[in-house]
Scaffold this active site. Structure first.
Site, PDB file in Angstrom:
ATOM      1  CD1 TRP A 102      30.358  31.957  31.662  1.00  0.00           C
ATOM      2  CD2 TRP A 102      31.585  31.111  33.339  1.00  0.00           C
ATOM      3  NE1 TRP A 102      30.581  32.965  32.582  1.00  0.00           N
ATOM      4  CE2 TRP A 102      31.317  32.475  33.617  1.00  0.00           C
ATOM      5  CE3 TRP A 102      32.347  30.382  34.245  1.00  0.00           C
ATOM      6  CZ2 TRP A 102      31.779  33.119  34.772  1.00  0.00           C
ATOM      7  CZ3 TRP A 102      32.814  31.004  35.394  1.00  0.00           C
ATOM      8  CH2 TRP A 102      32.530  32.354  35.639  1.00  0.00           C
ATOM      9  CG  ASP A 172      26.819  26.256  33.716  1.00  0.00           C
ATOM     10  OD1 ASP A 172      25.893  26.776  34.383  1.00  0.00           O
ATOM     11  OD2 ASP A 172      27.971  26.727  33.671  1.00  0.00           O
ATOM     12  CE  LYS A 196      25.341  33.821  36.522  1.00  0.00           C
ATOM     13  NZ  LYS A 196      26.101  35.008  36.200  1.00  0.00           N
TER      14      LYS A 196
END
Lengths: 360, 360
Positions: A102, A172, A196
């Protein structure tokens, strides 16, 4: 009704009480005679949902007064563009910490807009750990430093947040937001896709310190300018309204569970259970360095692809689903976010233990 | 359960069977043991939902083989940026038809990226009609022509689509997609937020002719490049998965209703009922030119703000909700999208008729 334990990395398990409440009011929200899905985003009933979601998040994360809470579309992937487009305004330089798949995407995107330095990386360690940042020196001139706090695919996590001095730290936190205590004031921006720990896909929560808003270039797409959403309190256009409502229900559930400190204890206990088993197992192994272990995403493997496949299939048949590892790494992965109950991890460990006995 | 008739302009009424089906399978989708909201977007169960949604849309709209069907975040407002960022590639010029509030926003956004000409406008008519485009000459060199087919706020609609020759025609159909027959092959791009005729907020459907994909500039944000989503079949990152599922249910419902031709008849009948009443009324008036009347959004007013307010409140008490006009124009507006049953319009007309008797 037959529910299973769902170890998906996202979209992932939601607390059953959240689903049941959503189900109950799906056709008629609180005697309005309509569904939340049918509600004008300009109506007072919907404004209440937005306000409650905002105030719950503020309370649970102890968000300081000088942060805006934005509900945006497009996932973390859109934030990979929005962060540089909004923040690369002075030196047009930024420092990125590279810790896996990511961060790689975030870096590639930022490079379109400025001079991006990989300030630290665990590439040479195959991302099995996160770099030590305690004594790191960041570029004083950088417009920001970017960090991926929890690495969903690699199963690593920063347990200490670096001090970046006057340079804003952008994080993030898609896969670890609200899982443990977090000092929001240490960050310039925190962003997280909801699917999530915060609800279901469709909405991304962005906390932005107010002094970082209002600096986008004039050709920045209106929808990618934080100021647009800050000015209109996330109602510049129709927001992903049902996803925001699910976030509200998740936050209500979390508050009822005792808030972040209570869920942190539970998360530590769940992770401890699984890691303890892995450390003692002669069949399953974890490749992640101990000091970098994620509490949320726990990849593990046997030494055989066939056995991995057998494990995933038998686990599924036993009601323990989505245990396959990310397609880029293979093996297995258990994502045990806030909504995964202790019983789910206990059952998983018991199943693994049995599987080990039968397959040694 | 007490449901009401909801005349909201969007998010707007959904068919009750859609809500009931979503409700039924909310905690456990088709014996998977999990909710659609908890489903990995890479799972086969979710891929099936995406595939079915795509194939239903293809069937219902008779979409030619050379179009990609994309499910994107950000609403029509993000398309206002994506269209110029992807299409302004040769002459960097485009022709826009200006018909109200939404075209105004589309134009402002496009002007950031190229030379935008207002090729036709009904500004001088206060947008009470749409310009006649039959004999219009568009700029041959333009990279595209943009049109807002149905104007949600103004209550106007193009009943004829202009011929733009070799210049691709890009259409915002947010508030009229699937309401009447549409020859997709006449367009280069059609886009529509789902929250009116296609489902709930969070997803935007974009049909793109394949030759228009792949031309974005290298600094175009990855998430704003049609190619990203086309290449990954709308799964570049986590899509607004639950909203897409609701779209699937809406399309299934529409197919069961008899498809576009059946719903078109119903829509014409609903609009005829309301316009006929308005034309005969001595209390209520419509300000929209007859040749430009929308079948979906019908603004009307009395000559008194107080009476308008009284009407909106009494209608609400009678179970006819969200009849207030857009904040920019006041008065009333009835949005009667596909999901509004004939009975809803019949009840509205009966209520208006009674209100007129009591308030003359």
């Amino acid at each position: 009704m037959h529910r299973v334990f769902n170890f998906s990395s996202g979209p992932s398990a939601l607390p059953l009480p959240v689903l049941e409440k959503a189900q109950k009011e799906l056709c008629n929200y609180q005697q309005t005679g309509i569904s939340v899905m049918e509600m004008s985003h300009r109506s007072s009933a919907y404004q209440e949902i937005m306000d409650e979601t905002t105030s719950l998040l503020k309370e649970l994360m102890e968000i300081p007064y000088n942060y805006q809470i934005l509900f945006l579309p497009g996932g973390a992937s859109l934030q990979f563009s929005m962060v540089p487009l909004n923040l690369l305004r002075k030196s047009k330089k930024a420092d990125y910490i590279h810790t896996g798949s990511w961060s790689k995407k975030a870096i590639a995107e930022a490079k379109k807009y400025g001079e991006i330095r990989i300030a630290a990386s665990s590439d040479e360690q195959q991302f099995r750990e996160v770099p030590v940042l305690n004594k790191m020196v960041f570029d004083d001139e950088a417009d920001y430093v970017h960090i991926t706090v929890n690495n969903t695919i690699e199963g690593t996590c920063f347990h200490q947040i670096p001090h970046t001095g006057n340079v804003p730290l952008v994080a993030d936190m898609s896969s670890n937001i609200l899982s443990t205590y977090c000092d929001v004031s240490a960050f310039g921006i925190i962003y997280a896709g909801a699917q999530k720990n915060l609800g279901t896909a469709g909405v991304t929560i962005v906390l932005v310190r107010e002094d970082l808003i209002g600096n986008a270039a004039s050709d920045c797409p209106t929808m990618l300018d934080y100021q647009t959403h800050s000015k209109h309190r996330s109602l510049y256009n129709t927001p992903p309204s049902f996803s925001i409502y699910i976030t509200k229900l998740v936050l209500e559930w979390l508050k009822e569970m005792g808030g972040v400190s209570a869920i942190e204890s539970l998360n530590r206990e769940k992770a401890r259970l699984l890691y303890t088993f892995l450390d003692e197992s002669k069949l399953f192994t974890s490749n992640v360095a101990r000091n970098s272990r994620s509490l949320m995403n726990i990849p593990f493997t046997t030494d055989s692809d066939d056995l991995n496949q057998k494990f995933i299939e038998e686990a599924k048949a036993a009601g323990l689903v989505t245990l396959g590892g990310h397609r880029s790494v293979g093996g297995m992965r258990a994502s045990i976010y806030n909504a995964m109950p202790l019983e789910g991890v206990q059952e998983l460990v018991a199943f693994m233990s049995n599987f080990e006995m039968n397959n040694r």
